[in-house]
Design a protein around this motif. Sequence first.
Motif, PDB file in Angstrom:
ATOM      1  N   THR A  20       0.830  -1.210   0.000  1.00 45.80           N
ATOM      2  CA  THR A  20       0.000   0.000   0.000  1.00 45.80           C
ATOM      3  C   THR A  20       0.863   1.257   0.000  1.00 45.80           C
ATOM      4  OG1 THR A  20      -0.245   0.052   2.406  1.00 45.80           O
ATOM      5  CG2 THR A  20      -1.965  -1.073   1.153  1.00 45.80           C
ATOM      6  N   PHE A  21       2.012   1.190   0.649  1.00 42.73           N
ATOM      7  CA  PHE A  21       2.897   2.350   0.644  1.00 42.73           C
ATOM      8  C   PHE A  21       3.782   2.383  -0.595  1.00 42.73           C
ATOM      9  CE2 PHE A  21       6.605   4.858   1.784  1.00 42.73           C
ATOM     10  CZ  PHE A  21       5.969   6.041   2.104  1.00 42.73           C
ATOM     11  N   ASN A  22       4.256   1.225  -1.011  1.00 44.63           N
ATOM     12  CA  ASN A  22       5.174   1.190  -2.150  1.00 44.63           C
ATOM     13  C   ASN A  22       4.510   1.596  -3.472  1.00 44.63           C
ATOM     14  OD1 ASN A  22       7.432   0.609  -0.681  1.00 44.63           O
ATOM     15  ND2 ASN A  22       7.292  -1.591  -0.971  1.00 44.63           N
ATOM     16  N   ARG A  23       3.192   1.661  -3.494  1.00 44.23           N
ATOM     17  CA  ARG A  23       2.529   2.142  -4.710  1.00 44.23           C
ATOM     18  C   ARG A  23       2.991   3.557  -5.053  1.00 44.23           C
ATOM     19  NH1 ARG A  23      -3.610   2.734  -3.261  1.00 44.23           N
ATOM     20  NH2 ARG A  23      -3.201   2.274  -1.110  1.00 44.23           N
ATOM     21  N   PHE A  24       3.306   4.360  -4.028  1.00 44.20           N
ATOM     22  CA  PHE A  24       3.774   5.722  -4.281  1.00 44.20           C
ATOM     23  C   PHE A  24       5.119   5.715  -5.003  1.00 44.20           C
ATOM     24  CE2 PHE A  24       1.212   6.340  -0.295  1.00 44.20           C
ATOM     25  CZ  PHE A  24       0.146   6.962  -0.911  1.00 44.20           C
ATOM     26  N   PHE A  25       5.970   4.739  -4.658  1.00 46.68           N
ATOM     27  CA  PHE A  25       7.263   4.628  -5.330  1.00 46.68           C
ATOM     28  C   PHE A  25       7.093   4.113  -6.759  1.00 46.68           C
ATOM     29  CE2 PHE A  25       8.463   4.620  -0.872  1.00 46.68           C
ATOM     30  CZ  PHE A  25       9.427   5.611  -0.882  1.00 46.68           C
ATOM     31  N   ALA A  26       6.142   3.208  -6.964  1.00 47.52           N
ATOM     32  CA  ALA A  26       5.859   2.732  -8.324  1.00 47.52           C
ATOM     33  C   ALA A  26       5.326   3.879  -9.177  1.00 47.52           C
ATOM     34  CB  ALA A  26       4.852   1.582  -8.285  1.00 47.52           C
ATOM     35  N   LEU A  27       4.452   4.678  -8.606  1.00 45.43           N
ATOM     36  CA  LEU A  27       3.925   5.840  -9.314  1.00 45.43           C
ATOM     37  C   LEU A  27       5.047   6.828  -9.615  1.00 45.43           C
ATOM     38  CD1 LEU A  27       1.350   7.182 -10.387  1.00 45.43           C
ATOM     39  CD2 LEU A  27       1.042   8.195  -8.119  1.00 45.43           C
ATOM     40  N   ARG A  28       5.945   7.011  -8.669  1.00 44.51           N
ATOM     41  CA  ARG A  28       7.076   7.908  -8.889  1.00 44.51           C
ATOM     42  C   ARG A  28       7.935   7.426 -10.052  1.00 44.51           C
ATOM     43  NH1 ARG A  28      11.931   9.257  -8.998  1.00 44.51           N
ATOM     44  NH2 ARG A  28      12.690  11.208  -8.128  1.00 44.51           N
ATOM     45  N   GLU A  29       8.185   6.124 -10.070  1.00 41.12           N
ATOM     46  CA  GLU A  29       8.989   5.534 -11.147  1.00 41.12           C
ATOM     47  C   GLU A  29       8.338   5.785 -12.517  1.00 41.12           C
ATOM     48  OE1 GLU A  29      12.468   3.648 -12.168  1.00 41.12           O
ATOM     49  OE2 GLU A  29      11.830   4.091 -10.137  1.00 41.12           O
ATOM     50  N   LEU A  30       7.037   5.586 -12.598  1.00 42.91           N
ATOM     51  CA  LEU A  30       6.305   5.800 -13.850  1.00 42.91           C
ATOM     52  C   LEU A  30       6.356   7.269 -14.278  1.00 42.91           C
ATOM     53  CD1 LEU A  30       4.374   4.682 -16.062  1.00 42.91           C
ATOM     54  CD2 LEU A  30       2.503   5.343 -14.541  1.00 42.91           C
ATOM     55  N   ILE A  31       6.075   8.167 -13.353  1.00 44.46           N
ATOM     56  CA  ILE A  31       6.076   9.604 -13.662  1.00 44.46           C
ATOM     57  C   ILE A  31       7.464  10.041 -14.124  1.00 44.46           C
ATOM     58  CG2 ILE A  31       5.900  11.907 -12.644  1.00 44.46           C
ATOM     59  CD1 ILE A  31       3.645  10.778 -10.843  1.00 44.46           C
ATOM     60  N   SER A  32       8.486   9.549 -13.443  1.00 45.50           N
ATOM     61  CA  SER A  32       9.862   9.906 -13.772  1.00 45.50           C
ATOM     62  C   SER A  32      10.281   9.333 -15.127  1.00 45.50           C
ATOM     63  CB  SER A  32      10.783   9.378 -12.678  1.00 45.50           C
ATOM     64  OG  SER A  32      12.118   9.599 -13.010  1.00 45.50           O
ATOM     65  N   GLU A  33       9.934   8.078 -15.364  1.00 45.28           N
ATOM     66  CA  GLU A  33      10.360   7.384 -16.586  1.00 45.28           C
ATOM     67  C   GLU A  33       9.811   8.028 -17.856  1.00 45.28           C
ATOM     68  OE1 GLU A  33      12.477   4.621 -18.701  1.00 45.28           O
ATOM     69  OE2 GLU A  33      12.518   4.871 -16.531  1.00 45.28           O
ATOM     70  N   ILE A  34       8.544   8.409 -17.842  1.00 49.09           N
ATOM     71  CA  ILE A  34       7.958   8.967 -19.068  1.00 49.09           C
ATOM     72  C   ILE A  34       7.531  10.426 -18.925  1.00 49.09           C
ATOM     73  CG2 ILE A  34       7.297   6.888 -20.304  1.00 49.09           C
ATOM     74  CD1 ILE A  34       4.696   6.831 -19.004  1.00 49.09           C
ATOM     75  N   ASN A  35       8.085  11.095 -17.889  1.00 48.16           N
ATOM     76  CA  ASN A  35       7.901  12.527 -17.694  1.00 48.16           C
ATOM     77  C   ASN A  35       6.428  12.945 -17.739  1.00 48.16           C
ATOM     78  OD1 ASN A  35       8.890  15.058 -17.149  1.00 48.16           O
ATOM     79  ND2 ASN A  35       9.125  15.586 -19.308  1.00 48.16           N
ATOM     80  N   LEU A  36       5.641  12.323 -16.883  1.00 48.68           N
ATOM     81  CA  LEU A  36       4.203  12.606 -16.841  1.00 48.68           C
ATOM     82  C   LEU A  36       3.884  13.794 -15.952  1.00 48.68           C
ATOM     83  CD1 LEU A  36       2.744   9.003 -16.455  1.00 48.68           C
ATOM     84  CD2 LEU A  36       2.675  10.452 -18.475  1.00 48.68           C
ATOM     85  N   ARG A  37       2.753  14.421 -16.244  1.00 52.77           N
ATOM     86  CA  ARG A  37       2.173  15.475 -15.411  1.00 52.77           C
ATOM     87  C   ARG A  37       0.692  15.189 -15.267  1.00 52.77           C
ATOM     88  NH1 ARG A  37       4.391  19.918 -14.092  1.00 52.77           N
ATOM     89  NH2 ARG A  37       2.501  21.172 -14.164  1.00 52.77           N
ATOM     90  N   ASP A  38       0.094  15.732 -14.217  1.00 48.66           N
ATOM     91  CA  ASP A  38      -1.343  15.595 -13.988  1.00 48.66           C
ATOM     92  C   ASP A  38      -1.779  14.132 -14.045  1.00 48.66           C
ATOM     93  OD1 ASP A  38      -1.679  18.420 -13.781  1.00 48.66           O
ATOM     94  OD2 ASP A  38      -1.615  18.545 -15.953  1.00 48.66           O
TER      95      ASP A  38
END
Length: 176
Positions: A20-38
């Motif tokens: 439940t907590f590590n989902r934030f790190f997975a989301l961070r990885e995704l946002i960082s990898e493909i430079n997402l916003r919003d």
Amino acid sequence: MFSNQTTHNLEFRDGFWKHTFNRFFALRELISEINLRDVVQIEADVLMNPSFNFEKFMELEIEIAFPLETIDKGAASFLFVKDLNSLDEFLEFSRKSINSVNSETDMTLLGKYHRAHPEKTFILPTFVNFTENSDLDYDYSTNYKFFNSIFDSTTLGLFLVGRDPRNSRGWSKINF
């Protein structure tokens, strides 16, 4: 980070607390990898109205948005993150919190972050307040007019289908 400092049983339901907590790190990885916003993250068991207006999130001038279950607990069932910097600020806040209180969960961290940084958070409405007088500890209908929708943090789902029967020896009390 989380697994090294928590007092939660990490064997519980195949690592429930860790995941439940590590989902934030997975989301961070995704946002960082493909430079997402919003970015909007929605848990798999969330029921969505087909006409939901995702465009409203683009209008937010805020870093992170989520519903509250209680005044002290947020819910990542529906989580909006403006950008990588916004998520990193939440994660840094979480690291510091876990270092001082090792019983934190994703929900208590979201609630704590909102209380510490209300200017950075947007609370998704979980209730439609039909009366001006309310005895609730928080106005859960805040921001209802912005979305014209509610975001159930857990209460409606618990009422309709009950708690996980594994939490009460196989029984699930519904409509409560």
